[in-house]
Design a protein around this motif. Structure first.
Motif, mmCIF file in Angstrom:
data_model
loop_
_atom_site.group_PDB
_atom_site.id
_atom_site.type_symbol
_atom_site.label_atom_id
_atom_site.label_comp_id
_atom_site.label_asym_id
_atom_site.label_seq_id
_atom_site.Cartn_x
_atom_site.Cartn_y
_atom_site.Cartn_z
ATOM 1 N N LEU A 71 1.062 -1.254 -0.035
ATOM 2 C CA LEU A 71 0.073 -0.002 -0.147
ATOM 3 C C LEU A 71 0.917 1.354 -0.031
ATOM 4 O O LEU A 71 1.786 1.283 0.965
ATOM 5 C CB LEU A 71 -0.911 0.184 1.523
ATOM 6 N N ASN A 72 0.659 2.063 -1.075
ATOM 7 C CA ASN A 72 1.145 3.539 -0.904
ATOM 8 C C ASN A 72 0.476 4.144 0.186
ATOM 9 O O ASN A 72 -0.497 4.687 -1.079
ATOM 10 C CB ASN A 72 1.536 3.877 -2.086
ATOM 11 N N VAL A 73 0.975 4.677 0.724
ATOM 12 C CA VAL A 73 0.090 5.455 1.570
ATOM 13 C C VAL A 73 0.349 7.149 0.810
ATOM 14 O O VAL A 73 -0.626 7.692 2.566
ATOM 15 C CB VAL A 73 -0.078 5.234 3.462
ATOM 16 N N LYS A 74 1.098 7.200 0.746
ATOM 17 C CA LYS A 74 0.942 8.595 0.185
ATOM 18 C C LYS A 74 -0.093 8.953 -0.767
ATOM 19 O O LYS A 74 0.065 10.051 -1.818
ATOM 20 C CB LYS A 74 2.370 9.010 -0.727
ATOM 21 N N ASP A 75 -0.615 7.496 -1.685
ATOM 22 C CA ASP A 75 -1.930 7.586 -3.203
ATOM 23 C C ASP A 75 -3.022 8.122 -2.285
ATOM 24 O O ASP A 75 -3.359 7.659 -1.380
ATOM 25 C CB ASP A 75 -1.894 6.828 -3.724
ATOM 26 N N SER A 76 -3.851 8.685 -2.466
ATOM 27 C CA SER A 76 -5.335 8.815 -2.252
ATOM 28 C C SER A 76 -6.011 7.792 -2.177
ATOM 29 O O SER A 76 -6.546 7.641 -0.924
ATOM 30 C CB SER A 76 -6.138 10.060 -3.573
ATOM 31 N N SER A 77 -6.369 6.735 -2.779
ATOM 32 C CA SER A 77 -6.938 5.715 -2.740
ATOM 33 C C SER A 77 -6.251 4.302 -1.928
ATOM 34 O O SER A 77 -6.690 3.994 -0.919
ATOM 35 C CB SER A 77 -6.683 4.783 -4.143
ATOM 36 N N GLY A 78 -4.311 4.687 -1.708
ATOM 37 C CA GLY A 78 -4.142 3.926 -0.263
ATOM 38 C C GLY A 78 -4.904 4.505 0.600
ATOM 39 O O GLY A 78 -4.297 3.330 1.861
ATOM 40 N N HIS A 390 -1.203 -11.170 0.635
ATOM 41 C CA HIS A 390 -2.553 -10.975 0.963
ATOM 42 C C HIS A 390 -3.454 -9.728 0.213
ATOM 43 O O HIS A 390 -4.288 -9.380 1.709
ATOM 44 C CB HIS A 390 -2.545 -11.600 2.768
ATOM 45 N N ASN A 391 -3.094 -9.592 0.014
ATOM 46 C CA ASN A 391 -3.552 -8.118 -0.852
ATOM 47 C C ASN A 391 -4.965 -8.460 -1.090
ATOM 48 O O ASN A 391 -6.128 -7.775 -0.854
ATOM 49 C CB ASN A 391 -3.419 -7.674 -2.545
ATOM 50 N N ASP A 392 -5.387 -9.631 -1.939
ATOM 51 C CA ASP A 392 -6.631 -9.765 -2.547
ATOM 52 C C ASP A 392 -7.869 -10.127 -1.079
ATOM 53 O O ASP A 392 -8.926 -9.479 -0.721
ATOM 54 C CB ASP A 392 -6.933 -10.847 -3.150
ATOM 55 N N GLU A 393 -7.254 -10.335 -0.041
ATOM 56 C CA GLU A 393 -7.791 -11.020 1.675
ATOM 57 C C GLU A 393 -7.807 -10.329 1.519
ATOM 58 O O GLU A 393 -8.945 -10.433 2.622
ATOM 59 C CB GLU A 393 -6.862 -12.388 1.407
ATOM 60 N N ILE A 394 -7.067 -9.822 1.899
ATOM 61 C CA ILE A 394 -7.536 -8.315 3.180
ATOM 62 C C ILE A 394 -8.244 -6.919 2.885
ATOM 63 O O ILE A 394 -9.379 -6.723 3.107
ATOM 64 C CB ILE A 394 -6.136 -7.708 3.891
ATOM 65 N N LEU A 395 -8.464 -7.284 1.585
ATOM 66 C CA LEU A 395 -9.244 -6.070 0.508
ATOM 67 C C LEU A 395 -10.935 -6.672 0.665
ATOM 68 O O LEU A 395 -12.036 -6.052 0.851
ATOM 69 C CB LEU A 395 -8.753 -5.732 -0.720
ATOM 70 N N SER A 396 -10.656 -8.229 0.645
ATOM 71 C CA SER A 396 -11.959 -8.741 0.415
ATOM 72 C C SER A 396 -12.311 -9.380 1.432
ATOM 73 O O SER A 396 -13.279 -8.310 2.517
ATOM 74 C CB SER A 396 -11.712 -9.835 -0.827
ATOM 75 N N ASP A 397 -12.000 -10.095 2.691
ATOM 76 C CA ASP A 397 -12.677 -10.738 3.474
ATOM 77 C C ASP A 397 -12.349 -9.695 4.739
ATOM 78 O O ASP A 397 -13.156 -9.152 5.396
ATOM 79 C CB ASP A 397 -11.514 -11.586 3.840
ATOM 80 N N ILE A 398 -11.624 -9.092 4.663
ATOM 81 C CA ILE A 398 -10.970 -7.780 5.922
ATOM 82 C C ILE A 398 -11.765 -6.354 6.045
ATOM 83 O O ILE A 398 -12.939 -6.021 6.760
ATOM 84 C CB ILE A 398 -10.163 -7.518 6.398
ATOM 85 N N LEU A 399 -11.524 -6.219 4.589
ATOM 86 C CA LEU A 399 -12.384 -4.198 4.417
ATOM 87 C C LEU A 399 -14.008 -4.550 3.501
ATOM 88 O O LEU A 399 -14.765 -3.784 3.009
ATOM 89 C CB LEU A 399 -11.975 -3.709 3.453
ATOM 90 N N TYR A 401 -14.300 -5.492 0.679
ATOM 91 C CA TYR A 401 -14.307 -4.331 -0.826
ATOM 92 C C TYR A 401 -15.179 -5.643 -1.500
ATOM 93 O O TYR A 401 -15.127 -6.906 -1.955
ATOM 94 C CB TYR A 401 -13.567 -3.982 -1.010
ATOM 95 N N ASP A 402 -16.106 -5.093 -2.057
ATOM 96 C CA ASP A 402 -16.107 -5.781 -3.896
ATOM 97 C C ASP A 402 -15.129 -5.289 -4.687
ATOM 98 O O ASP A 402 -14.727 -5.039 -5.219
ATOM 99 C CB ASP A 402 -18.412 -5.281 -4.249
ATOM 100 N N ASP A 403 -16.521 -6.771 -5.730
ATOM 101 C CA ASP A 403 -14.787 -6.218 -6.769
ATOM 102 C C ASP A 403 -14.345 -5.451 -8.120
ATOM 103 O O ASP A 403 -13.499 -5.067 -8.059
ATOM 104 C CB ASP A 403 -14.714 -7.753 -8.050
ATOM 105 N N GLU A 404 -15.241 -4.879 -8.488
ATOM 106 C CA GLU A 404 -15.114 -3.436 -8.547
ATOM 107 C C GLU A 404 -14.330 -2.511 -8.309
ATOM 108 O O GLU A 404 -13.578 -2.098 -8.647
ATOM 109 C CB GLU A 404 -16.719 -2.835 -9.533
ATOM 110 N N LYS A 405 -14.345 -2.707 -6.496
ATOM 111 C CA LYS A 405 -13.740 -1.439 -5.965
ATOM 112 C C LYS A 405 -11.939 -2.066 -5.817
ATOM 113 O O LYS A 405 -11.329 -1.176 -5.564
ATOM 114 C CB LYS A 405 -14.294 -1.749 -4.479
ATOM 115 N N ILE A 406 -12.066 -3.398 -5.515
ATOM 116 C CA ILE A 406 -10.935 -4.066 -5.983
ATOM 117 C C ILE A 406 -9.785 -3.865 -7.115
ATOM 118 O O ILE A 406 -9.050 -3.567 -6.756
ATOM 119 C CB ILE A 406 -10.943 -6.057 -5.228
ATOM 120 N N ASN A 407 -10.740 -4.378 -7.784
ATOM 121 C CA ASN A 407 -10.148 -3.866 -9.293
ATOM 122 C C ASN A 407 -10.007 -2.492 -9.712
ATOM 123 O O ASN A 407 -8.279 -2.264 -9.439
ATOM 124 C CB ASN A 407 -10.380 -4.305 -10.396
#
Ligand code: COA
Length: 416
Positions: A71-78, A390-399, A401-407
């Motif tokens: 995660l680049n936390v200097k980026d707005s989506s990050g 674990h990028n996908d796992e964290i975005l989907s299972d913890i947060l 997020y739906d597939d569109e948001k993840i993509n």
């Protein structure tokens, strides 16, 4: 069940001090999510590499049982992903250089606004004061914490020690602070800051040396071998070679084979209650009746000669033979063990302190397991994560997020 099951830790740590803390919490069952910069991740992944293109042992041995998200936390989506993670987490751990986390926008004030129950745990080199802005690594902490000035031989320079008291020692302190803050949160319902400075952690471990500094005001430190040699003391704690840190004199003695084996030595303590047994075992029965040797007081000015005499005996035995003779007699002594001996020690393997781990790219390697044994929470050492595994796992299972948001996030600069 694991002790910290259900606790989510955002692990924004790198190098050694922070990662040792979060690794311990992961061993106790916390869900540890390591946030790493896209591209290279934690700098130790590529430092001191023994195999090309493979996460270093430096990294793998400090990051077991964790998940990794890039995660680049200097980026707005990050930033958005990080803030959503903060809302779902119990603890946020970081060990960036002073001011870094504030520049990122996640200092204590900001993070609390996002989640008032969160605990913010930080390692810095120094606490408030003249050095608070300094970046610090292990050996700087050992020096600034007083350890180096009291380590080494009297006629040599200050020495750092191989035990990572600055980094891993501070990680241990921080882990205790975190579980204590979690415990308090049960009653208060609030999070809090946990700060540990590496200098403070080392000072805490040098307590007995600060004790000795104060004892000097009442006269020489008579249990230091310097006293028996007639070398005057200054006004601060001296380097004490291999003198025992406590009231029972000890020293490192050569054993059979010392000429070729740099680790053929034992640490031998002339504990007062077993003095008679020591005299018998080394064949110096005459010391038992000799008033110059029969009391601990009387022996203090002859420690060097006493240890030289005991060494004449230890030199005739292997270090393991010395232990097997002395241990049943209650004479405290221990072998000098090399890292090779530690790595192959069957009893350390049996207790899980030394473990073998399989890594999908590296293969099998040896590491240190959890040294703290909880009877109801067994620490099972699992390999360190690959970068962003674990990028996908964290975005989907913890947060959730739906597939569109993840993509969308994966296409953005947040994960590149
Ligand atoms: N996304 C975006 N930026 C990131 C990032 C991420 N996921 N992870 C790190 N960064 C950036 C930081 O924001 C910082 O940028 P900035 O200086 O422009 O604000 C930069 O990476 C470097 O971080 P920093 O911690 O300052 O690393 P460093 O290499 O300059 O210093 C230490 C390393 C260890 C000396 C320093 O972190 C330190 O003193 N830490 C505290 C004491 C400590 O723990 N020392 C022991 C380490 S074992």
């Amino acid at each position: 069940m694991e002790a910290l099951k259900g606790i989510t830790i955002l692990d924004f740590t790198h190098v050694q001090s922070g990662p040792t803390c979060t690794q311990l919490l992961a061993w106790f069952g916390a869900n540890v999510i390591k946030i790493e910069r896209p591209g290279g991740g934690d700098i130790t992944r590529s430092q001191l590499r023994d195999l090309d293109g493979v996460d270093s042992l430096y990294f793998t041995m400090l990051n077991h049982n964790k998940k990794s998200i890039t995660l680049n936390v200097k980026d707005s989506s990050g930033k958005q992903v990080l803030e959503d993670l903060i809302k779902k987490s119990d603890v946020f751990v970081e060990n960036f250089a002073p001011g870094t986390i504030e520049r990122m926008g996640y200092g204590w004030e900001e993070i609390q606004k996002i989640n008032p129950k969160i605990i913010l745990a930080s390692v810095k080199g120094f606490g408030p004061g003249p050095y608070e802005e300094c970046k610090v690594y292990e050996n700087i902490a050992q020096c600034a914490g007083g350890a180096a000035s009291t380590t080494g031989f009297l006629d040599g320079p200050p020495l750092v020690t191989g035990a990572q008291i600055g980094d891993s020692g501070t990680g241990l302190h921080l882990a205790l602070g975190i579980v204590t803050a979690l415990f308090q949160r049960e009653k208060s319902g609030r999070g809090q800051r946990v700060d540990v400075a590496m200098q403070d952690g080392v000072v805490n471990l040098c307590r007995v040396k600060l004790r000795d500094y104060q004892r000097l005001k009442s006269g020489p430190l008579r249990e230091y071998s310097q006293y028996g040699k007639g070398i005057p003391f200054t006004d601060t704690t001296p380097r004490a070679g291999n003198d025992s840190g406590g009231g029972q004199p000890g020293w490192i003695l050569k054993c059979k084979g010392w000429e070729d084996d740099p680790d053929a030595y034992v640490y031998f303590i002339t504990q007062a209650p077993v003095w008679g047994k020591i005299c018998n075992v080394i064949g110096k029965e005459e010391w038992l009746e000799d008033s110059g040797y029969s009391t601990p007081e009387a022996r203090l000015d002859k420690l060097e000669f006493i240890f030289d005499t005991i060494e004449e005996w230890t030199k005739t035995k292997s270090k393991h033979e010395v232990i097997s003779i002395c241990d049943p007699l209650g004479i405290p002594c221990g072998p000098i063990l090399s890292m090779k001996e530690i790595a192959n020690d069957e009893s350390l393997k049996a207790t899980g302190t030394i473990v073998e781990v399989d890594h999908p790219i590296r293969g099998k390697y040896t590491t240190v397991g959890c040294p703290i044994k909880l009877s109801d929470s067994k620490a099972d050492v699992k390999r360190s994560p690959l970068l962003g595994e674990h990028n996908d796992e964290i975005l989907s299972d913890i947060l959730n997020y739906d597939d569109e948001k993840i993509n969308k996030i994966k296409q953005s600069e947040a994960m590149k």
